[in-house]
Write an enzyme that holds these catalytic residues in place. Structure first.
Site, mmCIF file in Angstrom:
data_model
loop_
_atom_site.group_PDB
_atom_site.id
_atom_site.type_symbol
_atom_site.label_atom_id
_atom_site.label_comp_id
_atom_site.label_asym_id
_atom_site.label_seq_id
_atom_site.Cartn_x
_atom_site.Cartn_y
_atom_site.Cartn_z
ATOM 1 N N GLU A 107 0.814 -1.209 0.000
ATOM 2 C CA GLU A 107 0.000 0.000 0.000
ATOM 3 C C GLU A 107 0.855 1.270 0.000
ATOM 4 O O GLU A 107 0.537 2.241 -0.677
ATOM 5 C CB GLU A 107 -0.952 0.008 1.206
ATOM 6 C CG GLU A 107 -2.103 -0.993 1.074
ATOM 7 C CD GLU A 107 -3.181 -0.533 0.086
ATOM 8 O OE1 GLU A 107 -3.186 0.661 -0.282
ATOM 9 O OE2 GLU A 107 -3.997 -1.370 -0.327
ATOM 10 N N GLU A 111 0.646 4.008 -3.029
ATOM 11 C CA GLU A 111 0.145 5.366 -2.782
ATOM 12 C C GLU A 111 1.237 6.427 -2.838
ATOM 13 O O GLU A 111 0.958 7.584 -3.151
ATOM 14 C CB GLU A 111 -0.556 5.418 -1.414
ATOM 15 C CG GLU A 111 -1.822 4.558 -1.398
ATOM 16 C CD GLU A 111 -2.549 4.602 -0.060
ATOM 17 O OE1 GLU A 111 -2.013 5.180 0.902
ATOM 18 O OE2 GLU A 111 -3.662 4.038 0.007
ATOM 19 N N ASP A 129 -15.543 4.224 11.801
ATOM 20 C CA ASP A 129 -16.106 5.460 11.242
ATOM 21 C C ASP A 129 -15.965 5.531 9.722
ATOM 22 O O ASP A 129 -16.100 6.597 9.139
ATOM 23 C CB ASP A 129 -15.484 6.688 11.911
ATOM 24 C CG ASP A 129 -13.961 6.714 11.798
ATOM 25 O OD1 ASP A 129 -13.353 5.649 11.514
ATOM 26 O OD2 ASP A 129 -13.378 7.793 11.990
ATOM 27 N N GLU A 157 -1.919 13.511 -3.160
ATOM 28 C CA GLU A 157 -0.730 14.238 -2.749
ATOM 29 C C GLU A 157 -0.051 13.453 -1.635
ATOM 30 O O GLU A 157 -0.728 12.756 -0.863
ATOM 31 C CB GLU A 157 -1.177 15.627 -2.234
ATOM 32 C CG GLU A 157 -0.091 16.657 -2.129
ATOM 33 C CD GLU A 157 -0.631 17.994 -1.569
ATOM 34 O OE1 GLU A 157 -1.841 18.246 -1.684
ATOM 35 O OE2 GLU A 157 0.175 18.735 -0.988
#
Ligand SMILES: [Zn+2]
Length: 188
Positions: A107, A111, A129, A157
Site C-alpha cells: 500500500e 500510494e 467510522d 498528494e
C-alpha cells in the site's frame, strides 16, 4: 476501473452497513437471507434448508505504515471517498493471500511510490467510522529503502508533516489516534 464513487452517499452507506451490509440474497443459491440469531448473535442465514450459507459480518483487516523523517510523518491526501481531500496514514485493505506486512509494504508503494522496510509493529486499531465497513487496522513503523516519492493510486498528494503542524483534516479516528499514540511514545 469503473467509477463506483460517483454517487457516494456516506449517510446511506452507514445505514446500509448497520443493516448487515445490506445483504438480502444468498450468494451461493440466490434464496432470501433471513436475519436471525445464530451462535448468539444476529446473522443473515440462508432460508433454503439445503443451503448452509450464513453471513457473518466481520471487520475487514487493513494495514499501513508510519514513516517518520526529521520529526515529520508521511501522510497521503485521499483521492477517493470517503473523505476525499482529507489526509491519512498510507494504508489499505488486505488482499486475500497477504500477510499484513505485505499489505503495508504494497500500500505504501502504491500510494507514495516509496519502497519501505518495516522496522517494528506499532499498534492495532478498530475502525468504525468508515461508512463502507468496519476495519481492523494494523500499523507498522517503517524506513524508506528506495523508490521515488510521488502520489498515485488512491492518493492525490504525498508529503511530510511536522508533528507540531499536522493537518486538521485527518480522515479516520484510528489514524488520529495512531498519530497521538506515536507522539506519546516517541516524542517526549
Ligand atoms: Zn443459500
Amino acid at each position: 476501473m469503473m467509477d463506483k464513487h460517483k454517487n457516494f452517499d456516506a449517510d446511506a452507506l452507514f445505514k446500509r452497513k448497520d443493516q448487515m451490509s445490506g445483504y438480502r440474497f444468498c450468494p451461493l443459491c440466490g434464496s432470501n437471507l433471513n436475519r436471525e440469531k445464530f451462535d448468539g448473535r444476529p446473522r443473515m442465514v440462508c432460508t433454503d434448508a439445503n443451503c448452509d450459507f450464513v453471513f457473518y459480518q466481520n471487520p475487514i483487516p487493513a494495514a499501513g505504515a508510519i514513516i517518520v523523517k526529521d520529526d515529520s510523518v508521511l501522510l497521503v491526501k485521499r483521492a477517493h471517498p470517503p473523505k476525499v481531500n482529507w489526509w491519512c496514514i498510507p494504508a489499505g485493505f488486505m488482499e486475500w493471500s497477504e500477510h499484513p506486512t505485505d499489505t503495508a509494504i504494497r500500500e505504501v508503494e502504491e500510494e507514495t511510490g516509496l519502497k519501505i522496510k518495516l522496522t517494528s509493529f506499532f499498534e492495532v486499531y478498530s475502525g468504525q467510522d468508515d461508512p463502507r465497513n468496519n476495519a481492523v487496522l494494523m500499523l507498522y513503523l517503517a524506513d524508506i529503502v528506495g523508490g521515488k516519492m510521488r502520489a498515485s493510486d488512491d492518493a492525490l498528494e504525498v508529503r511530510y508533516f511536522k508533528f507540531d503542524d499536522l493537518p486538521e483534516k485527518i480522515a479516520f479516528i484510528s489514524h488520529r489516534q495512531a498519530l497521538a499514540d506515536y507522539v506519546a511514545r516517541y516524542r517526549k
